[in-house]
Design a protein around this motif. Structure first.
Motif, short mmCIF file in Angstrom:
data_model
loop_
_atom_site.label_atom_id
_atom_site.label_comp_id
_atom_site.label_asym_id
_atom_site.label_seq_id
_atom_site.Cartn_x
_atom_site.Cartn_y
_atom_site.Cartn_z
N ARG A 21 8.88 14.45 35.49
CA ARG A 21 8.21 13.91 36.94
C ARG A 21 7.26 12.60 36.72
NH1 ARG A 21 8.62 15.41 42.01
NH2 ARG A 21 8.97 17.47 42.02
N PRO A 22 6.66 12.57 35.26
CA PRO A 22 4.99 11.94 34.96
C PRO A 22 5.67 10.61 34.97
CG PRO A 22 4.15 13.71 33.88
CD PRO A 22 5.99 13.84 34.83
N LEU A 23 7.04 10.73 34.33
CA LEU A 23 7.76 9.34 33.77
C LEU A 23 8.48 8.23 34.89
CD1 LEU A 23 10.19 10.54 31.03
CD2 LEU A 23 7.67 9.53 30.85
N PHE A 24 8.33 9.56 36.37
CA PHE A 24 8.85 8.77 36.94
C PHE A 24 8.14 7.69 38.47
CE2 PHE A 24 12.78 10.83 36.13
CZ PHE A 24 13.97 9.72 36.25
N ALA A 25 6.70 8.26 37.62
CA ALA A 25 6.00 6.84 38.53
C ALA A 25 5.39 5.90 37.90
CB ALA A 25 3.95 7.97 37.55
N ARG A 26 6.08 5.28 37.16
CA ARG A 26 6.32 4.57 36.66
C ARG A 26 7.36 4.13 37.83
NH1 ARG A 26 7.37 4.44 29.80
NH2 ARG A 26 5.21 5.52 29.05
N ASN A 42 9.11 0.78 36.80
CA ASN A 42 10.73 0.53 36.21
C ASN A 42 11.20 2.02 35.02
OD1 ASN A 42 11.95 -1.51 37.27
ND2 ASN A 42 10.40 -2.48 36.56
N PRO A 43 11.06 3.05 35.53
CA PRO A 43 11.16 4.47 34.18
C PRO A 43 12.13 3.36 33.38
CG PRO A 43 12.09 5.25 36.54
CD PRO A 43 11.36 3.66 36.76
N GLU A 44 12.14 4.74 31.61
CA GLU A 44 12.75 4.18 31.42
C GLU A 44 14.43 4.84 31.78
OE1 GLU A 44 11.86 4.17 27.10
OE2 GLU A 44 9.81 3.55 27.42
N LEU A 45 15.66 3.94 30.68
CA LEU A 45 16.91 5.15 30.84
C LEU A 45 16.91 6.29 30.37
CD1 LEU A 45 19.90 3.89 32.10
CD2 LEU A 45 19.91 2.90 29.66
N LYS A 46 16.29 6.03 29.14
CA LYS A 46 16.85 7.72 28.84
C LYS A 46 16.06 8.82 29.87
CE LYS A 46 15.89 10.04 24.47
NZ LYS A 46 15.25 9.98 22.84
N ALA A 47 15.04 8.56 30.48
CA ALA A 47 14.58 9.28 31.43
C ALA A 47 15.46 9.34 32.63
CB ALA A 47 13.12 8.83 31.66
N ILE A 48 16.34 8.51 33.03
CA ILE A 48 16.82 8.50 34.36
C ILE A 48 18.61 9.52 33.95
CG2 ILE A 48 17.72 6.67 36.05
CD1 ILE A 48 16.31 5.04 35.70
N LEU A 81 2.62 17.72 23.28
CA LEU A 81 3.17 16.78 22.80
C LEU A 81 2.44 16.48 24.28
CD1 LEU A 81 5.47 15.91 20.56
CD2 LEU A 81 2.97 15.88 19.81
N HIS A 82 3.20 16.85 25.55
CA HIS A 82 3.98 16.94 26.92
C HIS A 82 2.69 16.53 27.62
CE1 HIS A 82 5.02 16.92 31.07
NE2 HIS A 82 6.27 16.02 31.01
N ALA A 83 1.43 17.66 27.15
CA ALA A 83 0.52 18.43 27.64
C ALA A 83 -0.85 16.92 27.49
CB ALA A 83 0.08 19.48 27.18
N ARG A 84 -0.34 16.57 26.12
CA ARG A 84 -1.61 15.26 25.83
C ARG A 84 -0.83 13.80 26.58
NH1 ARG A 84 -0.33 16.50 19.72
NH2 ARG A 84 -0.21 15.02 19.82
N ASP A 85 -0.07 13.72 26.55
CA ASP A 85 0.77 12.27 27.21
C ASP A 85 1.38 12.98 27.83
OD1 ASP A 85 1.37 9.65 28.28
OD2 ASP A 85 1.83 9.48 25.82
N PRO A 86 1.60 12.86 29.24
CA PRO A 86 3.14 13.04 29.98
C PRO A 86 3.75 12.15 30.08
CG PRO A 86 1.02 14.18 31.78
CD PRO A 86 0.46 13.02 29.72
#
Length: 241
Positions: free
Chosen positions: A143-148, A150-156, A111-116
């Motif tokens: 790491r890919p989530l922090f390219a945004r 405003n990364p989402e709270l769950k990821a932080i 899943l992560h490979a298809r959409d990081p």
């Protein structure tokens, strides 16, 4: 057969065990194999393929501790919709009981490979990797989530937990800044703000922040544990207890 009585309710235990207990012959798997090659009625097929159905069925099996069936249901739910947070969480919860942790990691990696940027998959994969102590790889999955912007709270929150478990004060300090920017009054910001102060050997400051969290949520177990450690560090045994 023995009569069922209030003080001798054999069916209370034998019934669920017969349905969900371990068996040499996995009847459910056999039925699924037969169904896979059969032509389903349109109504049944529509229900079977509805995105919410497998996840709901998985939750039912999980409550019954039928872990293998639950795992299969959550896997199917993710095949239909890879971003269903409940299905990702259910897959992780079912995997140990089903003895399919390696399969869970394989599914999440796909899943992560298809959409990081798939937040549920990335955070779940990070949790799974961190559980075996590979903190660097667990952080890399996020790491890919922090390219945004405003990364989402769950990821932080997940990244903060990795650095806290690894004892990496410097990295945790940077993540706490993100938490305080994105959600300054959240439980996550308060908890990790207190944690990083305690890790930096500033227990009095840690207590001040953690007490703010305790005033809002007196059942926050990690906060209470942190407060106990911080009070004990200052020699305040009664407060720690």
């Amino acid at each position: 057969v023995p009569i069922q009585r209030d003080d001798r309710m054999r069916l209370e235990f034998s019934g669920p065990r017969s349905i969900y207990g371990k068996s040499t012959h996995d009847n459910a798997a056999t039925l699924r194999q037969l169904a896979a090659g059969a032509a389903m009625p349109d109504l049944v097929r529509a229900a079977w393929q509805a995105p919410g159905t497998p996840a709901d069925r998985g939750a039912m099996h999980l409550r019954a501790e039928a872990f293998r069936a639950a795992f299969d249901d959550f896997e199917r739910a993710l095949q239909l919709n890879s971003a269903v947070a409940e299905a990702v969480d259910g897959l992780l919860r079912a995997a140990p009981g089903a003895r399919r942790l390696e399969d869970a990691e394989r599914i999440l990696k796909n899943l992560h490979a298809r959409d990081p940027t798939n937040v549920p998959a990335a955070t779940a994969l990070s949790r799974l990797i961190a559980a075996r102590g590979d903190f660097a790889a667990a952080a890399e999955a996020l790491r890919p989530l922090f390219a945004r912007t405003n990364p989402e709270l769950k990821a932080i929150d997940q990244l903060a937990s990795i650095f806290a478990d690894a004892g990496d004060t410097e990295s945790l300090t940077a993540v706490v800044r993100d938490l305080e920017r994105v959600a300054p009054d959240s439980e996550e910001a308060l908890y990790y703000g207190a944690t990083v102060r305690f890790m930096a050997n500033r227990p009095a400051e840690a207590i001040a922040v953690a007490e703010r969290l305790r005033s809002r949520n007196r059942r926050h177990a990690r906060c209470l544990n942190l407060l106990g450690a911080a009070y004990a560090t200052l020699g305040r045994a009664d407060a720690a207890r």
